[in-house]
Design a protein around this motif. Sequence first.
Motif, PDB file in Angstrom:
ATOM      1  N   ARG A 189       0.861  -1.183   0.000  1.00 56.80           N
ATOM      2  CA  ARG A 189       0.000   0.000   0.000  1.00 56.80           C
ATOM      3  C   ARG A 189       0.896   1.231   0.000  1.00 56.80           C
ATOM      4  O   ARG A 189       1.492   1.576   0.995  1.00 56.80           O
ATOM      5  CB  ARG A 189      -0.898  -0.010   1.237  1.00 56.80           C
ATOM      6  N   ASN A 190       0.987   1.874  -1.134  1.00 55.77           N
ATOM      7  CA  ASN A 190       1.738   3.124  -1.236  1.00 55.77           C
ATOM      8  C   ASN A 190       0.897   4.263  -0.687  1.00 55.77           C
ATOM      9  O   ASN A 190      -0.312   4.175  -0.575  1.00 55.77           O
ATOM     10  CB  ASN A 190       2.120   3.385  -2.695  1.00 55.77           C
ATOM     11  N   ARG A 191       1.530   5.375  -0.361  1.00 52.57           N
ATOM     12  CA  ARG A 191       0.835   6.493   0.286  1.00 52.57           C
ATOM     13  C   ARG A 191       1.237   7.824  -0.330  1.00 52.57           C
ATOM     14  O   ARG A 191       2.309   7.973  -0.884  1.00 52.57           O
ATOM     15  CB  ARG A 191       1.182   6.551   1.771  1.00 52.57           C
ATOM     16  N   ASN A 192       0.315   8.784  -0.145  1.00 51.39           N
ATOM     17  CA  ASN A 192       0.611  10.198  -0.326  1.00 51.39           C
ATOM     18  C   ASN A 192       1.030  10.576  -1.746  1.00 51.39           C
ATOM     19  O   ASN A 192       2.086  11.150  -1.967  1.00 51.39           O
ATOM     20  CB  ASN A 192       1.668  10.651   0.684  1.00 51.39           C
ATOM     21  N   VAL A 193       0.162  10.268  -2.692  1.00 53.79           N
ATOM     22  CA  VAL A 193       0.389  10.654  -4.084  1.00 53.79           C
ATOM     23  C   VAL A 193      -0.281  12.005  -4.318  1.00 53.79           C
ATOM     24  O   VAL A 193      -1.439  12.203  -3.950  1.00 53.79           O
ATOM     25  CB  VAL A 193      -0.198   9.602  -5.047  1.00 53.79           C
ATOM     26  N   VAL A 194       0.444  12.950  -4.927  1.00 51.44           N
ATOM     27  CA  VAL A 194      -0.099  14.257  -5.268  1.00 51.44           C
ATOM     28  C   VAL A 194       0.065  14.465  -6.764  1.00 51.44           C
ATOM     29  O   VAL A 194       1.175  14.353  -7.295  1.00 51.44           O
ATOM     30  CB  VAL A 194       0.619  15.388  -4.498  1.00 51.44           C
ATOM     31  N   ILE A 195      -1.051  14.751  -7.416  1.00 52.24           N
ATOM     32  CA  ILE A 195      -1.036  15.108  -8.835  1.00 52.24           C
ATOM     33  C   ILE A 195      -1.640  16.503  -8.896  1.00 52.24           C
ATOM     34  O   ILE A 195      -2.831  16.682  -8.611  1.00 52.24           O
ATOM     35  CB  ILE A 195      -1.844  14.098  -9.665  1.00 52.24           C
ATOM     36  N   ALA A 196      -0.812  17.501  -9.211  1.00 53.64           N
ATOM     37  CA  ALA A 196      -1.275  18.889  -9.134  1.00 53.64           C
ATOM     38  C   ALA A 196      -0.750  19.698 -10.308  1.00 53.64           C
ATOM     39  O   ALA A 196       0.330  19.425 -10.843  1.00 53.64           O
ATOM     40  CB  ALA A 196      -0.805  19.519  -7.824  1.00 53.64           C
ATOM     41  N   HIS A 197      -1.552  20.680 -10.685  1.00 52.64           N
ATOM     42  CA  HIS A 197      -1.157  21.668 -11.694  1.00 52.64           C
ATOM     43  C   HIS A 197      -0.777  21.011 -13.021  1.00 52.64           C
ATOM     44  O   HIS A 197       0.175  21.432 -13.674  1.00 52.64           O
ATOM     45  CB  HIS A 197      -0.012  22.542 -11.182  1.00 52.64           C
ATOM     46  N   CYS A 198      -1.518  19.973 -13.403  1.00 56.40           N
ATOM     47  CA  CYS A 198      -1.251  19.268 -14.661  1.00 56.40           C
ATOM     48  C   CYS A 198      -2.260  19.693 -15.719  1.00 56.40           C
ATOM     49  O   CYS A 198      -3.401  20.025 -15.424  1.00 56.40           O
ATOM     50  CB  CYS A 198      -1.355  17.757 -14.459  1.00 56.40           C
ATOM     51  N   LYS A 217      -5.171  -0.674 -11.305  1.00 50.09           N
ATOM     52  CA  LYS A 217      -4.495  -1.745 -10.561  1.00 50.09           C
ATOM     53  C   LYS A 217      -3.540  -1.188  -9.505  1.00 50.09           C
ATOM     54  O   LYS A 217      -2.398  -1.612  -9.385  1.00 50.09           O
ATOM     55  CB  LYS A 217      -3.774  -2.697 -11.513  1.00 50.09           C
ATOM     56  N   LEU A 218      -4.041  -0.227  -8.718  1.00 53.92           N
ATOM     57  CA  LEU A 218      -3.231   0.418  -7.691  1.00 53.92           C
ATOM     58  C   LEU A 218      -3.711   0.023  -6.307  1.00 53.92           C
ATOM     59  O   LEU A 218      -4.867  -0.325  -6.115  1.00 53.92           O
ATOM     60  CB  LEU A 218      -3.320   1.935  -7.826  1.00 53.92           C
ATOM     61  N   ASN A 219      -2.823   0.111  -5.346  1.00 56.17           N
ATOM     62  CA  ASN A 219      -3.163  -0.033  -3.951  1.00 56.17           C
ATOM     63  C   ASN A 219      -2.580   1.200  -3.259  1.00 56.17           C
ATOM     64  O   ASN A 219      -1.385   1.248  -2.956  1.00 56.17           O
ATOM     65  CB  ASN A 219      -2.574  -1.327  -3.391  1.00 56.17           C
ATOM     66  N   LEU A 220      -3.419   2.211  -3.070  1.00 54.47           N
ATOM     67  CA  LEU A 220      -2.942   3.501  -2.589  1.00 54.47           C
ATOM     68  C   LEU A 220      -3.767   4.004  -1.416  1.00 54.47           C
ATOM     69  O   LEU A 220      -4.962   3.751  -1.327  1.00 54.47           O
ATOM     70  CB  LEU A 220      -3.030   4.553  -3.704  1.00 54.47           C
ATOM     71  N   HIS A 221      -3.128   4.765  -0.582  1.00 53.45           N
ATOM     72  CA  HIS A 221      -3.789   5.481   0.501  1.00 53.45           C
ATOM     73  C   HIS A 221      -3.369   6.937   0.376  1.00 53.45           C
ATOM     74  O   HIS A 221      -2.188   7.249   0.463  1.00 53.45           O
ATOM     75  CB  HIS A 221      -3.346   4.923   1.848  1.00 53.45           C
ATOM     76  N   GLN A 222      -4.332   7.788   0.145  1.00 57.19           N
ATOM     77  CA  GLN A 222      -4.160   9.224   0.046  1.00 57.19           C
ATOM     78  C   GLN A 222      -3.664   9.636  -1.335  1.00 57.19           C
ATOM     79  O   GLN A 222      -2.466   9.667  -1.606  1.00 57.19           O
ATOM     80  CB  GLN A 222      -3.198   9.757   1.111  1.00 57.19           C
ATOM     81  N   VAL A 223      -4.604   9.926  -2.202  1.00 60.99           N
ATOM     82  CA  VAL A 223      -4.318  10.423  -3.549  1.00 60.99           C
ATOM     83  C   VAL A 223      -5.024  11.759  -3.697  1.00 60.99           C
ATOM     84  O   VAL A 223      -6.242  11.845  -3.518  1.00 60.99           O
ATOM     85  CB  VAL A 223      -4.837   9.453  -4.641  1.00 60.99           C
ATOM     86  N   GLU A 227      -7.455  -0.616  -5.198  1.00 64.93           N
ATOM     87  CA  GLU A 227      -7.812  -0.475  -3.788  1.00 64.93           C
ATOM     88  C   GLU A 227      -7.315   0.900  -3.370  1.00 64.93           C
ATOM     89  O   GLU A 227      -6.106   1.103  -3.195  1.00 64.93           O
ATOM     90  CB  GLU A 227      -7.144  -1.564  -2.947  1.00 64.93           C
ATOM     91  N   ILE A 228      -8.240   1.857  -3.247  1.00 63.03           N
ATOM     92  CA  ILE A 228      -7.850   3.226  -2.922  1.00 63.03           C
ATOM     93  C   ILE A 228      -8.668   3.714  -1.735  1.00 63.03           C
ATOM     94  O   ILE A 228      -9.886   3.554  -1.695  1.00 63.03           O
ATOM     95  CB  ILE A 228      -8.034   4.168  -4.131  1.00 63.03           C
TER      96      ILE A 228
END
Length: 173
Positions: A1-10, A24-30, A51-52
């Motif tokens: 479980r990866n964490r803390n992805v930020v996609i901004a100003h795109c 097909k991601l397993n992320l917490h906090q996008v 799984e988000i």
Amino acid sequence: RNRNVVIAHCHLYDNHGVGLLLDKLNLHQVNVTNCHISYNDQGGIVVRDSEIRNLQIGTCDIEGNMSPDSEPTANILIDARTSSVREVAIVGCTLQHNHSSPDSANIRCIGRSAEENQKIGHMTISDNVLSDVAVNVHLKYCRGVIITGNTFWKGFAQNLLVEDSSDIVVGPN
């Protein structure tokens, strides 16, 4: 479980596929913020087989992300038929266009089944501007969604379509 992805100003513009694909991601906090995601033929922001937890989409201009020549999609499509996506906020966005695409939607959330509707939910859809599609908000097999403070117009089939879902609260829009 990866964490803390930020996609901004795109600026994701005029692609033949999806603008932003979370597959097909397993992320917490996008966090997806302050983006212009427009005129992508197969969806603006599309979540599949993931799984988000804690997906926030805010203050984005998301428009025209479907083509009359592609499969039905949405400006924001969260497809949790084989996964789960919970704790979602879609706030302060402009979501609009393309009513000429078949079964177009601004926000479409699809869960697994009426019996397992907990796989998608705990969601807030608030303070958005939604227009010019077949369905502005489409919820299927969802649980725990609050829809309030939005501006709806030109939902050519429906502004709000809720199917086999529970614990849906619709406030003043």
